[in-house]
Scaffold this active site. Sequence first.
Site, PDB file in Angstrom:
ATOM      1  N   HIS A 131       0.868  -1.177   0.000  1.00  0.00           N
ATOM      2  CA  HIS A 131       0.000   0.000   0.000  1.00  0.00           C
ATOM      3  C   HIS A 131       0.908   1.231   0.000  1.00  0.00           C
ATOM      4  O   HIS A 131       2.026   1.176   0.535  1.00  0.00           O
ATOM      5  CB  HIS A 131      -0.839  -0.041   1.280  1.00  0.00           C
ATOM      6  N   ASP A 208       2.900  -4.866   7.764  1.00  0.00           N
ATOM      7  CA  ASP A 208       1.707  -4.034   7.646  1.00  0.00           C
ATOM      8  C   ASP A 208       0.508  -4.971   7.746  1.00  0.00           C
ATOM      9  O   ASP A 208       0.178  -5.686   6.798  1.00  0.00           O
ATOM     10  CB  ASP A 208       1.740  -3.297   6.297  1.00  0.00           C
ATOM     11  N   GLN A 211      -4.757  -5.224   6.679  1.00  0.00           N
ATOM     12  CA  GLN A 211      -5.815  -6.076   6.112  1.00  0.00           C
ATOM     13  C   GLN A 211      -5.822  -7.468   6.714  1.00  0.00           C
ATOM     14  O   GLN A 211      -6.563  -8.328   6.245  1.00  0.00           O
ATOM     15  CB  GLN A 211      -5.642  -6.186   4.583  1.00  0.00           C
ATOM     16  N   LYS A 234     -10.359  -0.839  10.660  1.00  0.00           N
ATOM     17  CA  LYS A 234     -10.497  -1.986   9.753  1.00  0.00           C
ATOM     18  C   LYS A 234     -10.814  -3.268  10.513  1.00  0.00           C
ATOM     19  O   LYS A 234     -10.928  -4.334   9.942  1.00  0.00           O
ATOM     20  CB  LYS A 234      -9.221  -2.164   8.928  1.00  0.00           C
ATOM     21  N   CYS A 372      -4.799   2.740  -3.584  1.00  0.00           N
ATOM     22  CA  CYS A 372      -3.509   3.183  -3.022  1.00  0.00           C
ATOM     23  C   CYS A 372      -2.425   2.139  -3.245  1.00  0.00           C
ATOM     24  O   CYS A 372      -1.533   1.968  -2.389  1.00  0.00           O
ATOM     25  CB  CYS A 372      -3.619   3.525  -1.538  1.00  0.00           C
TER      26      CYS A 372
HETATM   27  N1  7TS Z   1      -1.886  -0.769   4.574  1.00  0.00           N
HETATM   28  C1  7TS Z   1      -2.815  -1.480   3.934  1.00  0.00           C
HETATM   29  C2  7TS Z   1      -2.502  -2.856   3.445  1.00  0.00           C
HETATM   30  C3  7TS Z   1      -4.072  -0.925   3.730  1.00  0.00           C
HETATM   31  O1  7TS Z   1      -5.002  -1.638   3.094  1.00  0.00           O
HETATM   32  C4  7TS Z   1      -4.361   0.384   4.194  1.00  0.00           C
HETATM   33  C5  7TS Z   1      -5.669   1.058   3.920  1.00  0.00           C
HETATM   34  C6  7TS Z   1      -3.355   1.057   4.896  1.00  0.00           C
HETATM   35  C7  7TS Z   1      -2.134   0.448   5.062  1.00  0.00           C
HETATM   36  C8  7TS Z   1      -3.574   2.400   5.501  1.00  0.00           C
HETATM   37  O2  7TS Z   1      -4.454   2.298   6.569  1.00  0.00           O
HETATM   38  P1  7TS Z   1      -4.964   3.608   7.325  1.00  0.00           P
HETATM   39  O3  7TS Z   1      -5.992   3.111   8.268  1.00  0.00           O
HETATM   40  O4  7TS Z   1      -3.798   4.207   8.003  1.00  0.00           O
HETATM   41  O5  7TS Z   1      -5.522   4.506   6.265  1.00  0.00           O
HETATM   42  N2  7TS Z   1      -6.357   0.547   2.825  1.00  0.00           N
HETATM   43  C9  7TS Z   1      -7.460   1.068   2.257  1.00  0.00           C
HETATM   44  C10 7TS Z   1      -8.140   0.447   1.229  1.00  0.00           C
HETATM   45  O6  7TS Z   1      -7.824  -0.619   0.733  1.00  0.00           O
HETATM   46  N3  7TS Z   1      -9.186   1.196   0.881  1.00  0.00           N
HETATM   47  O7  7TS Z   1      -9.202   2.286   1.647  1.00  0.00           O
HETATM   48  C11 7TS Z   1      -8.130   2.215   2.508  1.00  0.00           C
END
Ligand code: 7TS
Length: 415
Positions: A131, A208, A211, A234, A372
Amino acid sequence: MPSASEVISVETVAQWRADFPILQRTVYDKPLAYLDNAATTQKPQVVLEAEERFYREFNSNVHRGVYYLSERATELYEAARRTAQRFLNAASPEEIVFVRGTTEAINLVAHCMARSRLRPNAEIVLTHMEHHSNIVPWQLAAEQTGARLRVIPITEQGELDLSHLEEFFTERTALLAVVHVSNSLGTINPIEELIRKAHAYDIPVLVDGAQAVAHLPIDVQELGCDFYAFSGHKVYGPTGIGVLYGRRRWLEEFPPYQGGGDMIRQVTFERTLYNEVPYKFEAGTPNIAGAIGLKAALEYIQQLGLERIAAHEHFLLTYATEQLQRIPGLRIIGTAWRKAAIVSFVVEGIHPHDLGTIADREGIAIRVGHHCTQPVMDFFGVPATARASFALYNLPEEVDRLVAAVQKAVELFRA
Ligand code: 7TS
């Protein structure tokens, strides 16, 4: 002990579903089918109540007051840390740093590494399926220090190509930063193997887990990773709260991340003594209500059982994959052998945004775009995909509705 092959009954899912007030709403007079859980999950009643109860009954600042409310607030906040510790099976609560989310967790590590460890020509190893939030912080750190990025490639199935893995690990390698579950492909990466191999070269590993945590049980001690990052939102918790697990030796070694209140022991204009871990990394008033909401969310899914949730989601993923594949011209992007609850696809002759809009009018929320992960899109030669991502409360009939909406789009655009 339920296994991944266990069939979760419709009644059980209906009970789970009833815990989420928003799922009762309609969109354009159609029942909401929320299939964008990789972006954020919906919140169960227990999370909404935990946050509200904090503001109604205990609101005050933490680690500061000598009075009743502040002591209760501090207890609740620290209890949330212990819940996160148990959730990840970290060795101690001091290894749990509350942050805004995965993005901030990775920025924290990148920032601290840049200040303490990265030198010109040091190498940070990433993968092609990261990501942006596990790419850009490292680019910033590299710019600042003269370090360089190296990227483990992926295959047509959307798996990591580990055939030349050992070539990535040299005496210059400062860190391996890898996504546990890809948000655009659904691939579950073999992080156990990656961690083991990196550690054989004394290379620390950041995972990371954005997910992963809602779908797979995580044990950071068993994994042996150095850092594990996830976002509360999430995993059925609130936005604005997340967790960085860091092995104690790293957190002790790192310089502070941000300066401010709570992260200090003593301040004079000449010199400041920093607080102990994890407070050294939690400058300013934290997201107290968020941490308390996250505690409720983690307890909620543990009570349901991650194995049972995973079994249900696996069923949905298999069903969706089978049904979508029947649509002529539809191509699934990401066909890894081990996948979590995500299916990304493109349909010949139809822009993913049109698919998203047609689905929306049917009350179905899916994500369309590059998610992203632009390098992943470039690799597969597509500008974007449509993505359905499942959670514990999704139903097979929601998959049927999505398939019908895609079929409708096909008919419209082929006419
Ligand atoms: N890493 C992964 C694998 C992600 O899917 C996301 C967010 C992030 C980091 C960042 O997470 P945050 O909570 O700090 O924003 N992914 C997504 C997505 O797939 N659609 O919207 C956000």
